[in-house]
Design a protein around this motif. Structure first.
Motif, PDB file in Angstrom:
ATOM      1  N   THR A 259      -8.267  -0.794 -11.883  1.00 35.16           N
ATOM      2  CA  THR A 259      -9.592   0.664 -12.420  1.00 35.16           C
ATOM      3  C   THR A 259     -10.071   0.192 -13.844  1.00 35.16           C
ATOM      4  OG1 THR A 259      -9.014   2.578 -11.541  1.00 35.16           O
ATOM      5  CG2 THR A 259     -10.482   2.525 -12.653  1.00 35.16           C
ATOM      6  N   PRO A 260     -11.248  -0.684 -14.049  1.00 40.84           N
ATOM      7  CA  PRO A 260     -11.869  -1.128 -14.813  1.00 40.84           C
ATOM      8  C   PRO A 260     -12.220  -0.216 -15.545  1.00 40.84           C
ATOM      9  CG  PRO A 260     -13.584  -0.823 -13.268  1.00 40.84           C
ATOM     10  CD  PRO A 260     -12.616  -0.373 -12.550  1.00 40.84           C
ATOM     11  N   PRO A 261     -12.154  -0.395 -17.175  1.00 38.58           N
ATOM     12  CA  PRO A 261     -12.645   0.178 -18.634  1.00 38.58           C
ATOM     13  C   PRO A 261     -13.974   1.716 -17.972  1.00 38.58           C
ATOM     14  CG  PRO A 261     -12.144  -2.006 -19.501  1.00 38.58           C
ATOM     15  CD  PRO A 261     -11.933  -2.267 -17.814  1.00 38.58           C
ATOM     16  N   CYS A 262     -13.678   2.523 -18.214  1.00 33.75           N
ATOM     17  CA  CYS A 262     -14.670   3.417 -18.071  1.00 33.75           C
ATOM     18  C   CYS A 262     -15.287   4.230 -18.999  1.00 33.75           C
ATOM     19  CB  CYS A 262     -14.783   4.486 -16.746  1.00 33.75           C
ATOM     20  SG  CYS A 262     -13.173   3.968 -15.819  1.00 33.75           S
ATOM     21  N   PHE A 263     -16.579   4.728 -19.317  1.00 33.39           N
ATOM     22  CA  PHE A 263     -17.221   5.658 -19.905  1.00 33.39           C
ATOM     23  C   PHE A 263     -17.754   6.722 -19.435  1.00 33.39           C
ATOM     24  CE2 PHE A 263     -21.140   6.441 -21.612  1.00 33.39           C
ATOM     25  CZ  PHE A 263     -21.453   6.251 -23.308  1.00 33.39           C
ATOM     26  N   LEU A 264     -17.536   7.622 -19.162  1.00 34.48           N
ATOM     27  CA  LEU A 264     -17.431   9.424 -19.205  1.00 34.48           C
ATOM     28  C   LEU A 264     -18.459   9.875 -20.338  1.00 34.48           C
ATOM     29  CD1 LEU A 264     -14.035   9.517 -17.663  1.00 34.48           C
ATOM     30  CD2 LEU A 264     -16.099   7.939 -16.864  1.00 34.48           C
ATOM     31  N   LEU A 265     -19.382  10.304 -19.318  1.00 30.22           N
ATOM     32  CA  LEU A 265     -20.164  11.273 -20.221  1.00 30.22           C
ATOM     33  C   LEU A 265     -20.769  12.639 -19.179  1.00 30.22           C
ATOM     34  CD1 LEU A 265     -22.831  11.376 -22.235  1.00 30.22           C
ATOM     35  CD2 LEU A 265     -24.058  10.359 -20.346  1.00 30.22           C
ATOM     36  N   TRP A 317     -26.630   9.795 -25.962  1.00 31.08           N
ATOM     37  CA  TRP A 317     -25.670   8.286 -25.225  1.00 31.08           C
ATOM     38  C   TRP A 317     -26.253   7.247 -24.771  1.00 31.08           C
ATOM     39  CZ3 TRP A 317     -25.702   6.173 -20.111  1.00 31.08           C
ATOM     40  CH2 TRP A 317     -27.241   6.388 -19.355  1.00 31.08           C
ATOM     41  N   PRO A 318     -27.375   6.606 -24.551  1.00 32.71           N
ATOM     42  CA  PRO A 318     -27.431   4.796 -23.681  1.00 32.71           C
ATOM     43  C   PRO A 318     -26.745   3.692 -25.092  1.00 32.71           C
ATOM     44  CG  PRO A 318     -29.713   6.330 -23.339  1.00 32.71           C
ATOM     45  CD  PRO A 318     -28.663   6.971 -24.483  1.00 32.71           C
ATOM     46  N   GLU A 319     -27.236   4.428 -26.325  1.00 40.38           N
ATOM     47  CA  GLU A 319     -26.737   3.405 -27.486  1.00 40.38           C
ATOM     48  C   GLU A 319     -25.703   3.693 -27.607  1.00 40.38           C
ATOM     49  OE1 GLU A 319     -28.713   1.772 -29.146  1.00 40.38           O
ATOM     50  OE2 GLU A 319     -30.949   2.001 -28.506  1.00 40.38           O
ATOM     51  N   LEU A 320     -24.807   4.870 -27.247  1.00 44.39           N
ATOM     52  CA  LEU A 320     -23.212   4.783 -27.730  1.00 44.39           C
ATOM     53  C   LEU A 320     -22.956   3.887 -25.937  1.00 44.39           C
ATOM     54  CD1 LEU A 320     -22.467   8.965 -28.001  1.00 44.39           C
ATOM     55  CD2 LEU A 320     -22.113   6.856 -29.123  1.00 44.39           C
ATOM     56  N   PHE A 321     -23.248   4.217 -24.590  1.00 44.21           N
ATOM     57  CA  PHE A 321     -22.500   3.425 -23.643  1.00 44.21           C
ATOM     58  C   PHE A 321     -23.073   1.717 -24.450  1.00 44.21           C
ATOM     59  CE2 PHE A 321     -24.077   0.242 -20.564  1.00 44.21           C
ATOM     60  CZ  PHE A 321     -22.671   0.386 -19.488  1.00 44.21           C
ATOM     61  N   VAL A 322     -23.832   1.256 -24.872  1.00 40.83           N
ATOM     62  CA  VAL A 322     -24.415  -0.128 -24.854  1.00 40.83           C
ATOM     63  C   VAL A 322     -23.165  -1.027 -25.984  1.00 40.83           C
ATOM     64  CG1 VAL A 322     -25.668  -1.725 -26.389  1.00 40.83           C
ATOM     65  CG2 VAL A 322     -26.095  -0.077 -24.504  1.00 40.83           C
ATOM     66  N   ALA A 323     -23.010   0.779 -27.557  1.00 47.39           N
ATOM     67  CA  ALA A 323     -22.102   0.018 -29.059  1.00 47.39           C
ATOM     68  C   ALA A 323     -20.924  -0.242 -27.718  1.00 47.39           C
ATOM     69  CB  ALA A 323     -21.861   0.940 -29.816  1.00 47.39           C
ATOM     70  N   TRP A 324     -20.430   0.532 -26.825  1.00 47.37           N
ATOM     71  CA  TRP A 324     -18.271   0.629 -26.384  1.00 47.37           C
ATOM     72  C   TRP A 324     -18.926  -0.522 -25.727  1.00 47.37           C
ATOM     73  CZ3 TRP A 324     -17.981   1.396 -20.986  1.00 47.37           C
ATOM     74  CH2 TRP A 324     -16.893   1.137 -20.806  1.00 47.37           C
ATOM     75  N   ALA A 325     -19.981  -1.179 -25.124  1.00 50.00           N
ATOM     76  CA  ALA A 325     -19.661  -2.235 -24.081  1.00 50.00           C
ATOM     77  C   ALA A 325     -19.332  -3.428 -24.839  1.00 50.00           C
ATOM     78  CB  ALA A 325     -21.118  -2.277 -22.818  1.00 50.00           C
ATOM     79  N   ARG A 326     -20.445  -3.388 -25.852  1.00 44.43           N
ATOM     80  CA  ARG A 326     -20.434  -4.496 -26.432  1.00 44.43           C
ATOM     81  C   ARG A 326     -18.354  -4.778 -27.145  1.00 44.43           C
ATOM     82  NH1 ARG A 326     -26.075  -3.899 -29.872  1.00 44.43           N
ATOM     83  NH2 ARG A 326     -27.170  -5.046 -28.188  1.00 44.43           N
ATOM     84  N   THR A 327     -17.947  -3.458 -26.841  1.00 47.96           N
ATOM     85  CA  THR A 327     -16.789  -3.880 -27.519  1.00 47.96           C
ATOM     86  C   THR A 327     -16.109  -4.284 -27.333  1.00 47.96           C
ATOM     87  OG1 THR A 327     -15.749  -1.930 -26.726  1.00 47.96           O
ATOM     88  CG2 THR A 327     -16.852  -1.613 -29.380  1.00 47.96           C
ATOM     89  N   LEU A 328     -15.812  -4.472 -25.189  1.00 50.99           N
ATOM     90  CA  LEU A 328     -15.550  -5.285 -24.739  1.00 50.99           C
ATOM     91  C   LEU A 328     -15.918  -6.803 -23.832  1.00 50.99           C
ATOM     92  CD1 LEU A 328     -15.180  -1.974 -22.262  1.00 50.99           C
ATOM     93  CD2 LEU A 328     -13.865  -2.728 -23.520  1.00 50.99           C
ATOM     94  N   GLY A 329     -16.935  -7.371 -25.089  1.00 46.88           N
ATOM     95  CA  GLY A 329     -17.582  -8.178 -24.684  1.00 46.88           C
ATOM     96  C   GLY A 329     -18.889  -8.398 -23.633  1.00 46.88           C
ATOM     97  N   PHE A 330     -19.490  -7.721 -23.788  1.00 48.31           N
ATOM     98  CA  PHE A 330     -20.178  -7.183 -22.640  1.00 48.31           C
ATOM     99  C   PHE A 330     -21.778  -6.645 -22.933  1.00 48.31           C
ATOM    100  CE2 PHE A 330     -22.493  -4.592 -19.503  1.00 48.31           C
ATOM    101  CZ  PHE A 330     -22.387  -4.297 -18.183  1.00 48.31           C
ATOM    102  N   GLY A 331     -23.183  -7.848 -22.945  1.00 48.59           N
ATOM    103  CA  GLY A 331     -24.207  -7.680 -22.894  1.00 48.59           C
ATOM    104  C   GLY A 331     -23.983  -8.230 -25.209  1.00 48.59           C
TER     105      GLY A 331
END
Length: 331
Positions: A259-265, A317-331
């Motif tokens: 299962t890929p890394p997950c962001f839950l809200l 929450w959307p900014e939290l998602f983007v910040a988290w995604a960037r830690t995975l090299g996404f975006g």
């Protein structure tokens, strides 16, 4: 990750897509009637070149209801989807990443605006290429039954990768985000991306359907009677599902190390989908060693998307998602 062979297959599928016939337009209230607010996108990708498999005996009629009654904010919902498709939001400056977005609607319909187009515009403004999926509904007689939306999500992920070069995105940087019942579609895709739920139709189906990350937002996750959203459960599984069927379609039961890394809200005051849905999924990710970012907010209720967050802490929450995604090299 996508290897060189998969990239070549993706290029072949992309060439086929470029030669495809005209695509089905986005859902509309009625032809020629303008909807107040931002202009709707026009670019779409039909999922199934020969038509969606396993159609019901009675032809479905796609229907769009403007629940906002023509006012603002626009609040449309669509059902009777027989030509499942992606509606594309292209950023002015692509960052190389893409998101498949699955709106909610309790499996009764698919919400167009507040969990589809609004987040599509927001993410595109930040460089993401966004594909909003109008998926088939399990209660409308499709042969795939409870797997019909998953079939559309798998096919969508593969088509996005097949056409990656057309959109300036990297095939290994395609994630998934879903809301409410669309969060169940997202969670299902994250945990059962390689479960065979349809017969391959072209070269795109040789590509992986695994998202590189998944973000189920205030998601329907469990199908057991104690935790499930009753309406979603009934439309997905019928009025009296057995324990084995409940487990098969409870996303937490299907989490694995793949299962890929997950962001839950989730909001703890959600009275529609219990927060325990998200907690159970998080616990399953921890047990499987899957990286998981979890945000719980005291207030927010259900179905807030972007529009329902104004003046509340959950608005971040959307900014939290983007910040988290960037830690995975996404975006």
């Amino acid at each position: 990750m996508i290897d060189r062979r998969s990239a070549i297959l993706g290029t072949l599928a992309s060439g086929w897509a470029a030669r495809a016939s005209a695509q089905t337009p986005p859902p509309r209230v009625s032809e020629g009637v303008a909807v107040a607010g931002s202009a709707d996108p026009e670019e779409t990708i039909d999922l199934w070149p020969q038509g969606a498999p396993g159609a019901p005996a009675t032809l479905l009629v796609e229907t769009v209801e403007d629940r906002g009654k023509g006012g603002l904010p626009v609040d449309r919902a669509v059902w009777g989807i027989s030509r499942p498709r992606l509606v594309v939001f292209r950023p002015r400056k692509p960052n190389g990443a893409a998101l498949l977005v699955t709106p909610g609607g309790g499996y009764r319909w698919v919400v167009v605006d507040k969990e589809g187009y609004e987040i599509g515009r927001w993410l595109a403004a930040r460089g993401f290429t966004v594909f909003v999926l109008f998926y088939r509904l399990p209660g409308e007689g499709w042969a795939a039954g409870p797997d019909v939306a998953l079939a559309d999500a798998q096919r969508a992920m593969r088509l996005i990768r097949a056409r990656a070069a057309d959109y300036g995105i990297a095939p290994e940087r395609v994630g998934a985000m879903g809301f409410s019942a669309g969060g169940h579609v997202c969670g299902d895709l994250a945990t059962r991306f390689d479960t065979p739920v349809y017969a391959p139709v072209d070269a795109a189906d040789r590509l992986s359907a695994r998202p590189c990350l998944a973000a189920p937002i205030y998601a329907v996750q469990a199908m057991t009677a104690d935790l499930a959203h009753a309406g979603s459960r009934a439309l997905l599984l019928g009025p009296s599902p057995g324990a084995a069927q409940e487990r098969a379609h409870s996303t937490a039961a299907n989490v694995s190390p793949r299962t890929p890394p997950c962001f839950l809200l989730h909001a703890e005051d959600d009275r529609v989908v219990k927060v325990e849905n998200t907690l159970a999924f998080r616990a399953a990710c921890v047990r499987a060693g899957v990286p998981v970012e979890t945000h719980l907010f005291a207030q927010g209720g259900h179905g807030f998307g972007l529009r329902g967050t104004l003046g509340k802490p959950v608005a971040v929450w959307p900014e939290l998602f983007v910040a988290w995604a960037r830690t995975l090299g996404f975006g």
